[in-house]
Design a protein around this motif. Structure first.
Motif, PDB file in Angstrom:
ATOM      1  N   ALA A 193     -17.563  14.669  -7.518  1.00 40.89           N
ATOM      2  CA  ALA A 193     -16.609  14.798  -6.283  1.00 40.89           C
ATOM      3  C   ALA A 193     -16.878  13.506  -5.639  1.00 40.89           C
ATOM      4  N   VAL A 194     -18.253  13.110  -5.399  1.00 39.54           N
ATOM      5  CA  VAL A 194     -18.669  11.947  -4.611  1.00 39.54           C
ATOM      6  C   VAL A 194     -17.937  10.787  -5.313  1.00 39.54           C
ATOM      7  N   GLN A 195     -18.053  10.341  -6.651  1.00 41.21           N
ATOM      8  CA  GLN A 195     -17.251   9.491  -7.517  1.00 41.21           C
ATOM      9  C   GLN A 195     -15.921   9.302  -7.389  1.00 41.21           C
ATOM     10  N   LEU A 196     -15.336  10.438  -7.352  1.00 40.56           N
ATOM     11  CA  LEU A 196     -13.620  10.607  -6.921  1.00 40.56           C
ATOM     12  C   LEU A 196     -13.590  10.214  -5.550  1.00 40.56           C
ATOM     13  N   ASP A 197     -14.472  10.320  -4.391  1.00 39.22           N
ATOM     14  CA  ASP A 197     -14.100  10.081  -3.114  1.00 39.22           C
ATOM     15  C   ASP A 197     -14.493   8.656  -3.164  1.00 39.22           C
ATOM     16  N   GLU A 198     -15.279   8.095  -3.661  1.00 38.62           N
ATOM     17  CA  GLU A 198     -15.434   6.657  -3.820  1.00 38.62           C
ATOM     18  C   GLU A 198     -14.285   5.824  -4.340  1.00 38.62           C
ATOM     19  N   LYS A 199     -13.822   6.478  -5.315  1.00 38.85           N
ATOM     20  CA  LYS A 199     -12.658   5.587  -5.999  1.00 38.85           C
ATOM     21  C   LYS A 199     -11.412   5.969  -5.070  1.00 38.85           C
ATOM     22  N   ARG A 200     -11.401   7.204  -4.536  1.00 40.45           N
ATOM     23  CA  ARG A 200     -10.242   7.081  -3.377  1.00 40.45           C
ATOM     24  C   ARG A 200     -10.321   6.241  -2.266  1.00 40.45           C
ATOM     25  N   ARG A 201     -11.314   6.349  -1.697  1.00 37.46           N
ATOM     26  CA  ARG A 201     -11.554   5.262  -0.576  1.00 37.46           C
ATOM     27  C   ARG A 201     -11.385   3.860  -0.903  1.00 37.46           C
ATOM     28  N   ALA A 202     -11.856   3.372  -2.087  1.00 35.31           N
ATOM     29  CA  ALA A 202     -11.568   2.099  -2.418  1.00 35.31           C
ATOM     30  C   ALA A 202     -10.076   1.986  -2.687  1.00 35.31           C
ATOM     31  N   THR A 203      -9.344   2.769  -3.183  1.00 36.82           N
ATOM     32  CA  THR A 203      -8.003   2.600  -3.602  1.00 36.82           C
ATOM     33  C   THR A 203      -7.396   2.529  -2.070  1.00 36.82           C
ATOM     34  N   GLN A 204      -7.793   3.399  -1.183  1.00 37.76           N
ATOM     35  CA  GLN A 204      -7.236   3.384   0.156  1.00 37.76           C
ATOM     36  C   GLN A 204      -7.502   2.188   0.811  1.00 37.76           C
ATOM     37  N   ALA A 205      -8.504   1.495   0.540  1.00 40.94           N
ATOM     38  CA  ALA A 205      -8.908   0.454   1.327  1.00 40.94           C
ATOM     39  C   ALA A 205      -8.003  -0.782   0.616  1.00 40.94           C
ATOM     40  N   GLU A 206      -7.966  -0.799  -0.658  1.00 40.31           N
ATOM     41  CA  GLU A 206      -6.978  -2.033  -1.072  1.00 40.31           C
ATOM     42  C   GLU A 206      -5.600  -1.730  -0.818  1.00 40.31           C
ATOM     43  N   MET A 207      -5.138  -0.411  -0.588  1.00 42.22           N
ATOM     44  CA  MET A 207      -3.814  -0.156  -0.148  1.00 42.22           C
ATOM     45  C   MET A 207      -3.598  -0.693   1.223  1.00 42.22           C
ATOM     46  N   ASP A 208      -4.428  -0.330   2.183  1.00 43.80           N
ATOM     47  CA  ASP A 208      -4.588  -1.055   3.548  1.00 43.80           C
ATOM     48  C   ASP A 208      -4.420  -2.472   3.584  1.00 43.80           C
ATOM     49  N   ASN A 209      -5.299  -3.335   2.700  1.00 42.70           N
ATOM     50  CA  ASN A 209      -5.209  -4.501   2.670  1.00 42.70           C
ATOM     51  C   ASN A 209      -3.923  -5.025   2.394  1.00 42.70           C
ATOM     52  N   ILE A 210      -3.287  -4.387   1.320  1.00 40.53           N
ATOM     53  CA  ILE A 210      -1.915  -4.879   1.009  1.00 40.53           C
ATOM     54  C   ILE A 210      -0.839  -4.954   2.013  1.00 40.53           C
ATOM     55  N   LEU A 211      -0.972  -3.655   2.683  1.00 41.38           N
ATOM     56  CA  LEU A 211      -0.020  -3.345   3.636  1.00 41.38           C
ATOM     57  C   LEU A 211      -0.088  -4.497   4.780  1.00 41.38           C
ATOM     58  N   SER A 212      -1.459  -4.833   5.251  1.00 39.94           N
ATOM     59  CA  SER A 212      -1.666  -5.682   6.276  1.00 39.94           C
ATOM     60  C   SER A 212      -1.112  -7.093   5.798  1.00 39.94           C
ATOM     61  N   GLU A 213      -1.394  -7.584   4.488  1.00 41.76           N
ATOM     62  CA  GLU A 213      -0.834  -8.592   3.909  1.00 41.76           C
ATOM     63  C   GLU A 213       0.767  -8.746   3.842  1.00 41.76           C
ATOM     64  N   SER A 214       1.322  -7.729   3.646  1.00 40.75           N
ATOM     65  CA  SER A 214       2.583  -7.483   3.771  1.00 40.75           C
ATOM     66  C   SER A 214       3.352  -7.574   5.012  1.00 40.75           C
ATOM     67  N   ASN A 215       2.633  -6.886   5.978  1.00 37.65           N
ATOM     68  CA  ASN A 215       3.081  -6.929   7.165  1.00 37.65           C
ATOM     69  C   ASN A 215       3.164  -8.378   7.693  1.00 37.65           C
ATOM     70  N   LYS A 216       2.125  -9.272   7.552  1.00 34.88           N
ATOM     71  CA  LYS A 216       1.937 -10.433   7.960  1.00 34.88           C
ATOM     72  C   LYS A 216       3.059 -11.555   7.240  1.00 34.88           C
ATOM     73  N   LEU A 217       3.373 -11.172   5.979  1.00 35.28           N
ATOM     74  CA  LEU A 217       4.311 -11.992   5.265  1.00 35.28           C
ATOM     75  C   LEU A 217       5.694 -11.460   6.128  1.00 35.28           C
ATOM     76  N   SER A 218       5.782 -10.618   6.316  1.00 37.32           N
ATOM     77  CA  SER A 218       7.286 -10.097   6.987  1.00 37.32           C
ATOM     78  C   SER A 218       7.423 -10.615   8.176  1.00 37.32           C
ATOM     79  N   LYS A 219       6.254 -10.966   9.034  1.00 39.70           N
ATOM     80  CA  LYS A 219       6.497 -11.562  10.235  1.00 39.70           C
ATOM     81  C   LYS A 219       6.682 -13.350  10.003  1.00 39.70           C
TER      82      LYS A 219
END
Length: 423
Positions: free
Chosen positions: A32-58
């Protein structure tokens, strides 16, 4: 369901607590802890992409305003690539989240600190015993013989209509059953519990919400056509009234009661201890449920225990209260008191009620929260208890109140039955 943030930060504490349930949960917790680490890392990567995408749109908007369309088109190509990457990550996130949830569903609740160590019912702790055990006459009978003698419950007729474990109540037996239900509901509503009439079928989400699934899947009757489950207790539909609900703090506590028939397959149950009313596939029960502020839930638990005691004292049945050990508690419970009535004719104790505090275990599954005065959301605590289960209460009355002249009706029930003896 246990909260993954708590598990992640308290792995040794979780493993030690579950060991009190005689469960080695190390492999499940680690996964469970391992899956949670993967889940959080994937979520963080998605958040970074969203932030970059928003900046590019601007940036694209600014370039278009300034007439630099060629540069804007180059950036649009990059945003397309980011969207594709984000879609891939979203799919991975769903996989990790679902796999994590499946592991968390396998973990029972953590026993409260006060829960005693132990593996079997023999390790439960008796906290109170009350009521005089009657000295029955020499020809006293167990209830399955009494119901034949007075023709008030017919097990064979139920077996013909449906199968074993589905009795037919007749005459004064049916009236006594109805009297007990009404009496229990009256006592509960007088104590401040709001009465509900609820469905006897629930969907899968409801069964998961209170912890019946996946733990007790084999014990539940399932209609595969509509994917619905017959309820094993009113706790399931009543508690699910508050699924996905955000309460205000001043709405707590919530007190609810309901009468329902209950359905349990009880696979593998056999032997003398399940004769007659001792264990049925369909039985009646009146339930009490509370939604509480976390700081007040154990005070509420003790109040529920006192409430059930009041009923048994009025029925004048000999009973005892047990604090269940870790190995004998239900899957979702953090702490449970069991009530047992003494069956004089059977010379044994019969469980008639369980009163439990689930803390946040159910509310985490249910997403049952309250908003405090500072505007922050918190998981509520849920509790429930039998008030009461009828078959063994009825068995206790039939056996303990039998006389050579007939079965005397407890005085408190006579206004409900309209008669004072079964003869």
């Amino acid at each position: 369901m246990l909260q993954i943030a708590f598990i992640r930060e308290n792995q040794e504490k979780v493993l030690k607590a579950l060991a009190k349930r005689n469960m080695d949960a190390k492999s499940i917790v680690e996964l469970a802890v391992q899956l949670d680490e993967k889940r959080r890392a994937t979520q963080a990567e998605m958040d970074n992409i969203l932030s970059e995408s928003n900046k590019l749109s601007k940036d694209i908007g600014e370039l278009m305003k300034s007439g630099e369309k060629a540069k804007a088109e180059l950036l649009k190509t990059k945003t397309t690539s980011l969207k594709e990457k984000s879609k891939e990550l979203a799919e991975k996130l769903d996989v990790y989240t679902n796999e994590l949830t499946e592991q968390l569903y396998l973990l029972p609740n953590l026993p409260a600190d006060i829960v005693p160590e132990g593996k079997t019912p023999e390790d439960n702790v008796t906290v109170l015993q009350e009521g005089a055990i009657p000295d029955l006459h020499g020809e006293a009978l167990p209830h399955w013989e009494l119901v034949k003698k007075y023709d008030i419950i017919d097990f064979e007729l139920g077996n013909k209509i449906t199968g074993a474990g589905f009795p037919v109540y007749k005459g004064k037996g049916a009236k006594l059953q109805r009297a007990l239900i009404t009496y229990f509901l009256d006592k509960n509503t007088e104590a401040g519990y709001q009465e509900f009439q609820v469905p006897h079928f629930v969907n899968e989400a409801s069964a998961y919400g209170t912890g019946q699934l996946p733990d007790k899947e084999g014990q539940m009757y399932h209609d595969a056509t509509d994917d619905l489950y017959l309820i094993p207790t009113a706790e399931v539909p009543v508690t699910n009234l508050f699924r996905d609900v955000l309460l205000q703090e001043n709405e707590l506590p919530i007190l609810a009661t309901a009468y329902t028939p209950c359905f349990r397959r009880e696979a593998g149950s056999y032997g003398a201890h399940v004769r007659g009313l001792n264990r049925l596939h369909q039985f009646d029960k009146v339930e009490i449920v509370r939604v509480e502020h976390p700081e007040k839930s154990y005070e509420a638990l003790e109040g529920m225990v006192e409430h059930v005691r009041t009923i048994l004292n009025e029925l004048k049945l000999p009973y005892r209260i047990l604090r269940l050990c870790g190995g004998d508690m239900g899957f979702a419970s953090a702490m449970t008191y069991d009530f047992e009535v003494f069956s004089t004719a059977q010379d044994r104790w019969l469980e008639i009620s369980s009163v439990s505090n689930f803390e946040t275990f159910q509310s985490n599954r249910l997403k049952l929260r309250y908003k405090d005065k500072d505007g922050k959301n918190h998981l509520a605590h849920t509790l429930n208890g039998s008030s009461l289960a009828l078959p063994r209460v009825l068995a206790g009355i039939l056996e303990n109140y039998q006389t050579p002249e007939g079965i005397v009706i407890p005085e408190v029930l006579r206004p409900y039955t309209g008669f004072d003896i079964i003869n």
